[in-house]
Design a protein around this motif. Structure first.
Motif, mmCIF file in Angstrom:
data_model
loop_
_atom_site.group_PDB
_atom_site.id
_atom_site.type_symbol
_atom_site.label_atom_id
_atom_site.label_comp_id
_atom_site.label_asym_id
_atom_site.label_seq_id
_atom_site.Cartn_x
_atom_site.Cartn_y
_atom_site.Cartn_z
ATOM 1 N N GLU A 92 0.829 -1.192 0.000
ATOM 2 C CA GLU A 92 0.000 0.000 0.000
ATOM 3 C C GLU A 92 0.873 1.255 0.000
ATOM 4 O OE1 GLU A 92 -3.173 0.028 -0.282
ATOM 5 O OE2 GLU A 92 -3.799 -2.002 0.244
ATOM 6 N N PRO A 93 0.318 2.412 -0.405
ATOM 7 C CA PRO A 93 1.102 3.652 -0.355
ATOM 8 C C PRO A 93 1.728 3.868 1.024
ATOM 9 C CG PRO A 93 -0.942 4.022 -1.526
ATOM 10 C CD PRO A 93 -1.033 2.627 -0.964
ATOM 11 N N GLY A 94 2.887 4.501 1.041
ATOM 12 C CA GLY A 94 3.678 4.600 2.255
ATOM 13 C C GLY A 94 3.032 5.333 3.404
ATOM 14 N N GLY A 95 2.145 6.268 3.103
ATOM 15 C CA GLY A 95 1.494 7.033 4.159
ATOM 16 C C GLY A 95 0.521 8.012 3.555
ATOM 17 N N LEU A 96 -0.036 8.869 4.378
ATOM 18 C CA LEU A 96 -0.981 9.869 3.892
ATOM 19 C C LEU A 96 -0.282 10.824 2.940
ATOM 20 C CD1 LEU A 96 -3.821 11.037 4.020
ATOM 21 C CD2 LEU A 96 -3.113 12.394 5.986
ATOM 22 N N GLY A 97 -0.825 10.968 1.737
ATOM 23 C CA GLY A 97 -0.218 11.831 0.731
ATOM 24 C C GLY A 97 0.742 11.115 -0.190
ATOM 25 N N ALA A 98 1.136 9.889 0.158
ATOM 26 C CA ALA A 98 2.066 9.133 -0.688
ATOM 27 C C ALA A 98 1.327 8.586 -1.902
ATOM 28 C CB ALA A 98 2.697 7.998 0.099
ATOM 29 N N GLN A 99 2.003 8.571 -3.016
ATOM 30 C CA GLN A 99 1.433 8.052 -4.248
ATOM 31 C C GLN A 99 1.969 6.667 -4.584
ATOM 32 O OE1 GLN A 99 2.554 11.146 -6.981
ATOM 33 N NE2 GLN A 99 1.061 12.613 -6.181
ATOM 34 N N VAL A 114 8.305 3.819 1.223
ATOM 35 C CA VAL A 114 8.457 4.617 2.426
ATOM 36 C C VAL A 114 9.947 4.876 2.622
ATOM 37 C CG1 VAL A 114 8.601 2.613 3.960
ATOM 38 C CG2 VAL A 114 7.750 4.771 4.862
ATOM 39 N N PRO A 115 10.350 6.017 3.177
ATOM 40 C CA PRO A 115 11.777 6.235 3.433
ATOM 41 C C PRO A 115 12.344 5.136 4.327
ATOM 42 C CG PRO A 115 10.576 8.290 3.651
ATOM 43 C CD PRO A 115 9.546 7.204 3.521
ATOM 44 N N GLN A 116 13.554 4.693 4.012
ATOM 45 C CA GLN A 116 14.148 3.579 4.756
ATOM 46 C C GLN A 116 14.194 3.841 6.264
ATOM 47 O OE1 GLN A 116 17.295 3.190 6.403
ATOM 48 N NE2 GLN A 116 16.749 1.034 6.823
ATOM 49 N N PRO A 117 14.531 5.045 6.745
ATOM 50 C CA PRO A 117 14.561 5.264 8.191
ATOM 51 C C PRO A 117 13.181 5.222 8.845
ATOM 52 C CG PRO A 117 15.913 6.900 7.058
ATOM 53 C CD PRO A 117 15.103 6.198 6.014
ATOM 54 N N VAL A 118 12.114 5.240 8.065
ATOM 55 C CA VAL A 118 10.754 5.247 8.606
ATOM 56 C C VAL A 118 10.106 3.869 8.499
ATOM 57 C CG1 VAL A 118 8.524 6.475 8.510
ATOM 58 C CG2 VAL A 118 10.611 7.659 7.860
ATOM 59 N N ALA A 119 10.801 2.919 7.897
ATOM 60 C CA ALA A 119 10.192 1.617 7.603
ATOM 61 C C ALA A 119 9.727 0.883 8.860
ATOM 62 C CB ALA A 119 11.174 0.752 6.814
ATOM 63 N N HIS A 120 10.374 1.147 9.996
ATOM 64 C CA HIS A 120 9.998 0.450 11.237
ATOM 65 C C HIS A 120 8.830 1.115 11.949
ATOM 66 C CE1 HIS A 120 12.280 3.855 12.753
ATOM 67 N NE2 HIS A 120 11.813 3.597 13.959
ATOM 68 N N VAL A 121 8.419 2.293 11.492
ATOM 69 C CA VAL A 121 7.359 3.059 12.151
ATOM 70 C C VAL A 121 6.003 2.560 11.667
ATOM 71 C CG1 VAL A 121 6.357 5.360 12.454
ATOM 72 C CG2 VAL A 121 8.841 5.074 12.401
ATOM 73 N N ALA A 122 5.100 2.313 12.601
ATOM 74 C CA ALA A 122 3.766 1.827 12.239
ATOM 75 C C ALA A 122 2.966 2.907 11.520
ATOM 76 C CB ALA A 122 3.028 1.385 13.500
ATOM 77 N N ASP A 159 -4.016 7.567 8.347
ATOM 78 C CA ASP A 159 -3.639 6.910 7.095
ATOM 79 C C ASP A 159 -4.881 6.226 6.512
ATOM 80 O OD1 ASP A 159 -2.630 5.024 5.177
ATOM 81 O OD2 ASP A 159 -0.689 5.075 6.181
ATOM 82 N N PRO A 160 -5.185 6.439 5.229
ATOM 83 C CA PRO A 160 -6.355 5.787 4.629
ATOM 84 C C PRO A 160 -6.348 4.271 4.769
ATOM 85 C CG PRO A 160 -5.496 7.491 3.169
ATOM 86 C CD PRO A 160 -4.512 7.350 4.282
ATOM 87 N N VAL A 161 -5.164 3.657 4.833
ATOM 88 C CA VAL A 161 -5.081 2.209 4.997
ATOM 89 C C VAL A 161 -5.615 1.770 6.365
ATOM 90 C CG1 VAL A 161 -3.463 0.244 5.043
ATOM 91 C CG2 VAL A 161 -3.132 2.097 3.398
#
Length: 307
Positions: free
Chosen positions: A136-143, A147-155, A160-162
């Motif tokens: 799914e898209p990485g977060g709100l506003g992502a197309q 997701v940025p690698q340093p953020v991959a561990h963040v829930a 978030d629409p997901v």
């Protein structure tokens, strides 16, 4: 520290005012503000120069602007970071300006994006994008599903629409909370369970849900966890309408304006004032080197609980 509604307010401003702009040049005035960028300030400027800010995305308290399918400009505001959209022809310079990105082709009249940070806990970096595990898209506003690698561990966060109520992702959070052996507020603040809920909105959500912060997560019923998550989403969406919560000049939106949701807070910071629901005086307790605010009547303390 800015929480999710404050960071989302900034993301929305970037989306409207600078997405589509090309970075013409970059000035780094304090190297420490790009400390998380591999290669230092010269590399940071080189990797941004000539790139287009393709979108404005957010997961929890992390912001990023994709620079294509492989990399993104990542921002964390820390305690006092601000991203200000400015007219670069204006000679005035903020005393705590750390990085200035000169823009061209912005959808607004903006010719610069400034990173201002008084306490210097925030940072900017150009980082790699990695695929999201769920596709799914990485977060709100992502197309893109990246997701940025340093953020991959963040829930994912509750806006978030997901993470829509009743969906599989939201129910997975309910299950994850109930698997923890901790207090409900600690679980809400755990960014690997659900991101973006900070001290202010955790207290407000628990007050709305009628649960004390020390209630043990493994003893909560699924309906109670859903009630807390729904309340957290509700209070953060209300805060968005007011531009977030500002207690001083350190949090502002991209236009330099403060939010005013602090006028609507029911319990956070309201020690000794009447609960707006029952009139009982709000109580303050020490919690994780911070504070927890509750109504003793609406949120009865459990006989035993894990703090």
């Amino acid at each position: 520290m800015p929480e999710l509604p404050e960071v989302e307010t900034v993301r929305d401003g970037l989306d409207r005012l600078v997405v589509g702009a090309r970075v013409r040049d970059v000035e780094v005035f304090r190297d420490y503000s790009v400390r998380r960028h591999d290669g230092g300030p010269l590399s940071f400027a080189d990797q941004l120069r000539g790139r287009t800010l393709a979108a404005a995305a957010r997961r929890g308290k992390f912001l990023w602007m994709p620079l294509g399918q492989d990399a993104a400009l990542l921002a964390h505001l820390g305690m006092s970071g601000q991203l200000l959209v400015r007219d670069g022809n204006d000679p005035w310079r903020h005393p705590h300006l750390r990085v200035r990105m000169h823009l061209e082709g912005a959808p607004s009249q903006a010719t610069a994006l400034d990173f201002v940070d008084q306490r210097t806990f925030g940072h900017l970096a150009v980082v790699d994008l990695v695929p999201t595990p769920d596709g799914e898209p990485g977060g709100l506003g992502a197309q893109e599903a990246a997701v940025p690698q340093p953020v991959a561990h963040v829930a994912r966060d509750l806006l978030d629409p997901v993470m829509a109520p009743g969906g599989a992702a939201r129910e997975a959070v309910v299950a994850a909370v109930r698997r923890r052996r901790t207090g409900i507020k600690r679980a809400l603040l755990d960014q690997t369970v659900v991101s973006g809920v900070g001290n202010i909105y955790a207290d407000e959500a628990l007050w709305r849900a009628g649960l004390h912060f020390a209630r043990a997560t493994d003893r909560l019923r699924p309906v109670e966890v859903r009630r807390v998550l729904d309340a957290a989403e509700e209070v953060m969406r209300e805060a968005l309408v007011h531009g977030g919560t500002s207690f001083d000049a350190l949090y502002v939106n991209v236009n330099g304006e403060s939010g005013y949701f602090d006028r609507s807070l029911a319990v956070y910071g309201q020690e000794g004032r009447q609960c707006p629901r029952c009139g009982t005086l709000v109580r303050r307790d020490a919690f994780m080197n911070r504070s927890a605010f509750t109504c003793p009547r609406c949120q009865p303390r459990p006989r035993s609980g894990r703090w």
